[in-house]
Design a protein around this motif. Structure first.
Motif, mmCIF file in Angstrom:
data_model
loop_
_atom_site.group_PDB
_atom_site.id
_atom_site.type_symbol
_atom_site.label_atom_id
_atom_site.label_comp_id
_atom_site.label_asym_id
_atom_site.label_seq_id
_atom_site.Cartn_x
_atom_site.Cartn_y
_atom_site.Cartn_z
ATOM 1 N N SER A 114 -9.355 44.237 102.249
ATOM 2 C CA SER A 114 -9.425 43.410 101.041
ATOM 3 C C SER A 114 -10.603 43.757 100.145
ATOM 4 C CB SER A 114 -9.480 41.929 101.425
ATOM 5 O OG SER A 114 -10.704 41.590 102.071
ATOM 6 N N LYS A 115 -11.761 44.012 100.728
ATOM 7 C CA LYS A 115 -12.953 44.255 99.915
ATOM 8 C C LYS A 115 -12.976 45.643 99.290
ATOM 9 C CE LYS A 115 -16.975 44.920 102.381
ATOM 10 N NZ LYS A 115 -17.640 44.094 101.423
ATOM 11 N N PHE A 116 -12.097 46.536 99.767
ATOM 12 C CA PHE A 116 -12.093 47.906 99.277
ATOM 13 C C PHE A 116 -10.926 48.210 98.334
ATOM 14 C CE2 PHE A 116 -14.517 48.089 103.242
ATOM 15 C CZ PHE A 116 -15.664 48.723 102.800
ATOM 16 N N LEU A 117 -9.982 47.268 98.194
ATOM 17 C CA LEU A 117 -8.833 47.473 97.313
ATOM 18 C C LEU A 117 -8.824 46.392 96.231
ATOM 19 C CD1 LEU A 117 -7.906 49.289 99.722
ATOM 20 C CD2 LEU A 117 -5.579 48.532 99.234
ATOM 21 N N PRO A 118 -9.633 46.545 95.179
ATOM 22 C CA PRO A 118 -9.658 45.544 94.123
ATOM 23 C C PRO A 118 -8.342 45.510 93.349
ATOM 24 C CG PRO A 118 -10.895 47.478 93.453
ATOM 25 C CD PRO A 118 -10.541 47.674 94.905
ATOM 26 N N ARG A 119 -8.140 44.414 92.651
ATOM 27 C CA ARG A 119 -6.941 44.289 91.815
ATOM 28 C C ARG A 119 -6.869 45.477 90.849
ATOM 29 N NH1 ARG A 119 -7.035 38.840 89.394
ATOM 30 N NH2 ARG A 119 -6.294 38.319 91.493
ATOM 31 N N GLY A 120 -5.664 46.018 90.714
ATOM 32 C CA GLY A 120 -5.471 47.194 89.869
ATOM 33 C C GLY A 120 -5.478 48.498 90.636
ATOM 34 N N SER A 121 -5.853 48.470 91.933
ATOM 35 C CA SER A 121 -5.753 49.674 92.755
ATOM 36 C C SER A 121 -4.287 50.078 92.886
ATOM 37 C CB SER A 121 -6.343 49.430 94.144
ATOM 38 O OG SER A 121 -7.721 49.140 94.067
ATOM 39 N N ILE A 122 -4.049 51.375 92.936
ATOM 40 C CA ILE A 122 -2.685 51.882 93.014
ATOM 41 C C ILE A 122 -2.477 52.568 94.361
ATOM 42 C CG2 ILE A 122 -1.022 53.524 92.038
ATOM 43 C CD1 ILE A 122 -2.413 53.045 89.326
ATOM 44 N N ILE A 123 -1.438 52.165 95.068
ATOM 45 C CA ILE A 123 -1.162 52.724 96.394
ATOM 46 C C ILE A 123 -0.682 54.163 96.253
ATOM 47 C CG2 ILE A 123 0.177 52.456 98.515
ATOM 48 C CD1 ILE A 123 -2.019 50.320 97.927
ATOM 49 N N LEU A 124 -1.191 55.038 97.121
ATOM 50 C CA LEU A 124 -0.867 56.459 97.105
ATOM 51 C C LEU A 124 -0.093 56.858 98.352
ATOM 52 C CD1 LEU A 124 -4.361 57.848 96.008
ATOM 53 C CD2 LEU A 124 -2.376 57.431 94.528
ATOM 54 N N ASP A 125 0.705 57.894 98.202
ATOM 55 C CA ASP A 125 1.368 58.468 99.377
ATOM 56 C C ASP A 125 0.330 59.177 100.246
ATOM 57 O OD1 ASP A 125 4.021 57.698 98.886
ATOM 58 O OD2 ASP A 125 4.284 59.355 97.470
ATOM 59 N N HIS A 126 0.591 59.189 101.535
ATOM 60 C CA HIS A 126 -0.272 59.928 102.452
ATOM 61 C C HIS A 126 0.577 60.482 103.582
ATOM 62 C CE1 HIS A 126 0.004 55.977 104.429
ATOM 63 N NE2 HIS A 126 -0.147 56.651 105.558
ATOM 64 N N ASN A 127 0.014 61.430 104.301
ATOM 65 C CA ASN A 127 0.725 62.067 105.399
ATOM 66 C C ASN A 127 -0.179 62.116 106.614
ATOM 67 O OD1 ASN A 127 2.618 63.540 106.888
ATOM 68 N ND2 ASN A 127 1.752 65.490 106.210
ATOM 69 N N LEU A 128 0.268 61.504 107.705
ATOM 70 C CA LEU A 128 -0.461 61.564 108.972
ATOM 71 C C LEU A 128 0.243 62.564 109.881
ATOM 72 C CD1 LEU A 128 -1.383 57.919 110.063
ATOM 73 C CD2 LEU A 128 -2.947 59.829 109.878
ATOM 74 N N ARG A 129 -0.466 63.594 110.306
ATOM 75 C CA ARG A 129 0.096 64.564 111.257
ATOM 76 C C ARG A 129 -0.596 64.376 112.597
ATOM 77 N NH1 ARG A 129 -0.367 70.242 108.450
ATOM 78 N NH2 ARG A 129 -2.214 69.286 107.537
ATOM 79 N N TRP A 130 0.196 64.014 113.571
ATOM 80 C CA TRP A 130 -0.369 63.627 114.868
ATOM 81 C C TRP A 130 -0.897 64.803 115.660
ATOM 82 C CZ3 TRP A 130 -0.769 58.876 113.954
ATOM 83 C CH2 TRP A 130 0.253 58.149 113.373
ATOM 84 N N GLY A 131 -2.022 64.583 116.315
ATOM 85 C CA GLY A 131 -2.461 65.472 117.374
ATOM 86 C C GLY A 131 -2.130 64.761 118.689
ATOM 87 N N GLN A 132 -2.851 65.109 119.720
ATOM 88 C CA GLN A 132 -2.656 64.398 120.972
ATOM 89 C C GLN A 132 -3.436 63.091 120.923
ATOM 90 O OE1 GLN A 132 -3.854 67.076 124.046
ATOM 91 N NE2 GLN A 132 -1.965 68.269 123.937
ATOM 92 N N GLY A 133 -2.924 62.098 121.562
ATOM 93 C CA GLY A 133 -3.630 60.828 121.583
ATOM 94 C C GLY A 133 -2.811 59.720 120.946
ATOM 95 N N TRP A 134 -3.413 58.561 120.913
ATOM 96 C CA TRP A 134 -2.742 57.355 120.441
ATOM 97 C C TRP A 134 -2.500 57.449 118.936
ATOM 98 C CZ3 TRP A 134 -1.947 53.353 124.044
ATOM 99 C CH2 TRP A 134 -1.329 52.216 123.528
ATOM 100 N N PRO A 135 -1.319 57.101 118.465
ATOM 101 C CA PRO A 135 -1.049 57.152 117.026
ATOM 102 C C PRO A 135 -1.971 56.222 116.236
ATOM 103 C CG PRO A 135 0.993 56.953 118.261
ATOM 104 C CD PRO A 135 -0.116 56.719 119.225
ATOM 105 N N LEU A 136 -2.264 56.656 115.030
ATOM 106 C CA LEU A 136 -3.055 55.861 114.102
ATOM 107 C C LEU A 136 -2.131 55.289 113.020
ATOM 108 C CD1 LEU A 136 -6.062 58.297 113.506
ATOM 109 C CD2 LEU A 136 -5.781 56.605 115.324
ATOM 110 N N GLU A 137 -2.649 54.317 112.292
ATOM 111 C CA GLU A 137 -1.965 53.786 111.118
ATOM 112 C C GLU A 137 -2.910 53.941 109.937
ATOM 113 O OE1 GLU A 137 0.016 49.897 111.670
ATOM 114 O OE2 GLU A 137 -0.706 50.025 113.732
ATOM 115 N N ALA A 138 -2.369 54.239 108.760
ATOM 116 C CA ALA A 138 -3.234 54.501 107.613
ATOM 117 C C ALA A 138 -2.636 53.958 106.326
ATOM 118 C CB ALA A 138 -3.494 55.996 107.475
#
Length: 534
Positions: free
Chosen positions: A452-476
């Motif tokens: 909440s504190k890092f996404l002020p009103r007017g921020s625009i959501i961008l596409d991103h790509n997570l490519r997994w290595g070994q280990g627990w999946p992340l969310e972004a």
């Protein structure tokens, strides 16, 4: 390390020690961010709260197994962020009343300042809800179809501290804006709001008993909820308008809009205030009564209307019924969502894809309650639930996220949950107030703030790509802020550390260069990036 303020007290180990999360936060200078560096803010299960560091650009991942996160900075823009916030329930107002002047100011700072959670959206129950000590409406005179006896003073809301908390929250935001230290001033034209404006929307739980089928009590609902008399439906729509006018007069704060009904499809609810609709019934109420009353009273589009305001599992079918009627859809700004029946992010995505041209999505309620203890047995699990749902919702089209109660007390004999709640439905808020009047800050406060504190009103959501290595999946989650900087939020759901390599694809001189970072297990990190300077 952040030292406890003078008023902090020891609380049971199941709670988080009441500490000030604001005063010792470092502020990155633009020069630091522009010098090919990223600021990283981290919260962990093991006690780190908004800890900051800087990382420099590197040409490649240090670890071949690192998870790659690529942000498409120059790609197609997605939705615009409206804001984040919580609900000013009667329970929240009552806890705020208990605090002395200095603690009141501290709560406002923790929630509404940029150093805190940077809230700019508030939800207000229209009349009582379960987080009230008792049931009440503002039109108790039976068959008063013109609402001549409507309580324009909103007496019970005044008594229970709801209106004072609204006034003080707004005054705090206005004062900070006047000193030039409030959040983004970017506008969201679809919402009709600037970044420094407090958005307030109302949600009804139940009409007065005399409007309900069989004069049903406010608690629970017959089906249908409203008497099958168009004059009753019109009176209920007029009730919304009278509440808006009275609220604005009493508080001096503009009402941005309403949801047409809290949880209209929770048909089995006999525990607290309710009003059951089918999708077709809500469509007809908005089309024939609520929309026309708002248009006549306030002007076309002046007050936003959201339909649904319930869980995501059946939102697509509901929306298809309501929005397929253009005479109803023309009054509707968007769909309001809750989280209680699970993720269903695919349903959110389907809804967004189908109606995104003229329709908006807002998460309007979520919290952890006693019945969640088996699935979310400890503070970190409850905190991580927020991050998971917020990231998932926003990645699939949601424009903001509103928590449930701003403040609650602590139930005797519990593990931090509280009320008051006349139905015995005790829950957690980010900040609870103990019996001595001290603030108990839970990890969910810091985790919520990582977004909440890092996404002020007017921020625009961008596409991103997570490519997994070994280990627990992340969310972004990734966004471009109004000042042109880019933010990425990464949640590590696993207990093991994870190397990541983050790059902003599309920036000149940024191709092939990124940031290495080792994420702690059970942590959430927010990266702030500015375009490279060379």
């Amino acid at each position: 390390k952040m030292a406890p303020p003078p008023w902090a007290s020891l609380v049971p180990l199941l709670f988080t020690l009441a500490i000030d999360p604001i005063e010792n936060l470092a502020s990155a200078t633009k020069a630091q961010l522009a010098n090919n560096k990223a600021r990283v803010t981290v919260t962990t299960k093991h006690g780190a709260h908004w800890e900051e560091s800087f990382v420099s650009m590197e040409s490649s991942p240090r670890n071949r197994s690192a998870i790659r996160l690529a942000i498409d900075v120059e790609g197609e823009d997605r939705q615009t962020i409206l804001g984040f916030g919580a609900a000013i329930t009667q329970a929240a107002g009552m806890q705020f009343q208990r605090l002395d002047k200095s603690l009141r100011h501290h709560v406002l700072k923790m929630y509404f300042s940029d150093e805190g959670l940077a809230y700019n959206v508030l939800r207000v129950p229209i009349g009582s809800c379960d987080f009230s000590p008792y049931s009440y409406s503002f039109a108790e005179k039976p068959n008063d179809l013109s609402l001549e006896a409507f309580d324009g003073n909103l007496t019970q809301d005044e008594k229970l501290g709801v209106l004072d908390l609204i006034r003080e929250s707004n005054a705090y935001i206005v004062e900070r804006a006047g000193r030039g230290i409030a959040g983004s001033t970017a506008e969201d034209p679809s919402a009709g709001a600037t970044g420094t404006e407090l958005i307030v929307f109302g949600s009804p739980w139940s009409p007065p008993s005399w409007m309900k089928t069989g004069n049903h009590t406010m608690v629970g609902s017959a089906r249908p909820c409203l008497k099958e008399d168009s004059s009753i439906h019109r009176a209920w729509a007029l009730y919304f308008a009278e509440w808006i006018a009275s609220f604005e007069t009493r508080t001096g704060v503009k009402v941005w809009g309403v949801t047409a009904q809290n949880e209209p499809a929770f048909y089995s609810n006999d525990m607290w205030e309710a009003c059951s609709y089918t999708a077709a019934q809500q469509r007809d109420f908005i089309r024939d009564h609520l929309g026309p009353v708002f248009e006549s009273r306030f002007g076309p589009g002046a007050k936003k209307i959201m339909h649904y305001d319930y869980n995501k599992a059946h939102v697509v079918e509901w929306a298809d019924t309501v929005l397929s009627d253009p005479l109803a859809a023309k009054y509707i700004w968007g769909t309001a969502l809750h989280w209680y029946d699970g993720d269903y992010f695919n349903h959110v995505a389907m809804l967004h894809a189908k109606y995104q041209a003229s329709h908006h999505l807002l998460a309007t309620e979520g919290c952890n309650c006693e019945y969640d203890l088996k699935q979310y047995p400890h503070d970190w699990a409850r905190a991580r639930r927020y991050a998971h749902d917020m990231i998932g919702d926003i990645n699939h089209g949601v424009e903001g996220w509103v928590d449930w109660n701003l403040l609650l007390n602590i139930k005797k004999g519990g593990t931090g949950q509280g009320g008051p709640n006349h139905a015995g439905n005790f829950c957690w808020s980010h900040i609870n107030v103990d019996k001595e009047g001290n603030l108990v800050v839970h990890p969910s406060y810091y985790v919520f703030g990582q977004i909440s504190k890092f996404l002020p009103r007017g921020s625009i959501i961008l596409d991103h790509n997570l490519r997994w290595g070994q280990g627990w999946p992340l969310e972004a989650l990734a966004a471009r802020r109004p000042d042109g900087s880019v933010v990425a939020v990464v949640l590590n759901n696993g207990e093991h550390d994870q190397d990541i390599y983050l790059k902003a694809s599309g920036w000149a001189n940024g191709e092939g260069e990124g940031f290495n970072f080792k994420m702690k297990g059970d942590s959430i990190a927010t990266f702030e990036l500015s375009p490279p300077t060379n």
